[in-house]
Design a protein around this motif. Sequence first.
Motif, short mmCIF file in Angstrom:
data_model
loop_
_atom_site.label_atom_id
_atom_site.label_comp_id
_atom_site.label_asym_id
_atom_site.label_seq_id
_atom_site.Cartn_x
_atom_site.Cartn_y
_atom_site.Cartn_z
N LEU A 23 0.84 -1.19 0.00
CA LEU A 23 0.00 0.00 0.00
C LEU A 23 0.88 1.24 0.00
O LEU A 23 1.68 1.46 0.90
CB LEU A 23 -0.93 0.00 1.22
N ASP A 24 0.71 2.02 -1.04
CA ASP A 24 1.44 3.28 -1.19
C ASP A 24 0.42 4.40 -1.08
O ASP A 24 -0.49 4.49 -1.90
CB ASP A 24 2.12 3.31 -2.57
N VAL A 25 0.55 5.21 -0.03
CA VAL A 25 -0.38 6.32 0.17
C VAL A 25 0.38 7.61 -0.09
O VAL A 25 1.43 7.85 0.50
CB VAL A 25 -0.93 6.32 1.61
N THR A 26 -0.16 8.42 -0.99
CA THR A 26 0.50 9.68 -1.31
C THR A 26 -0.52 10.82 -1.36
O THR A 26 -1.63 10.64 -1.84
CB THR A 26 1.28 9.60 -2.64
N GLU A 27 -0.10 11.95 -0.84
CA GLU A 27 -0.94 13.14 -0.92
C GLU A 27 -0.59 13.95 -2.16
O GLU A 27 -1.34 14.86 -2.53
CB GLU A 27 -0.76 13.98 0.35
N ALA A 28 0.51 13.61 -2.80
CA ALA A 28 0.93 14.32 -4.02
C ALA A 28 0.06 13.88 -5.19
O ALA A 28 -0.40 12.74 -5.24
CB ALA A 28 2.39 14.02 -4.32
#
Length: 153
Positions: free
Chosen positions: A68-73
Amino acid sequence: MANLFKRIFSEHGAKNVVTLFHKPSNAASTRVLTLLKQVNAQAAAHATEDQASSHQSQNKLERVEFELDVTEAPPTADQLKNIIDYLGGPSAVSKVISGAQDEPDAVRRLKADGDSFKRPLVVDWNQGKVVAGDHESEILSLLNSISKDSGKA
């Protein structure tokens, strides 16, 4: 290019990478993050149980762990192009970029204003699948399609 990624991942047996493009101030995005974390934790627990159990249970198609990769970008231009392709092509640009008419317009708008990118958005890069929004059933369907056999060529 997407097929190249699929082939590389499956040949090496790597975990599927599922990215959540996240906005913490968005309640829907927070719900999706919670769902993804819960599903991944359950998959990890079942994987541990399978290692201790008989091999018969490992022959079933089951949901497996994913990275799981969570990014706000917002996505890069290349990621955006892949996302649009995964969603079905040029007609899907408005699902991910507010007001965009076509792919070049979407890329331009993304570069000009990262907030034009709609979140939450869940992407399974290995399978080339995307869920735009907080549609729990679609997200669960995407995650359920990650089977133990998906890592085998």
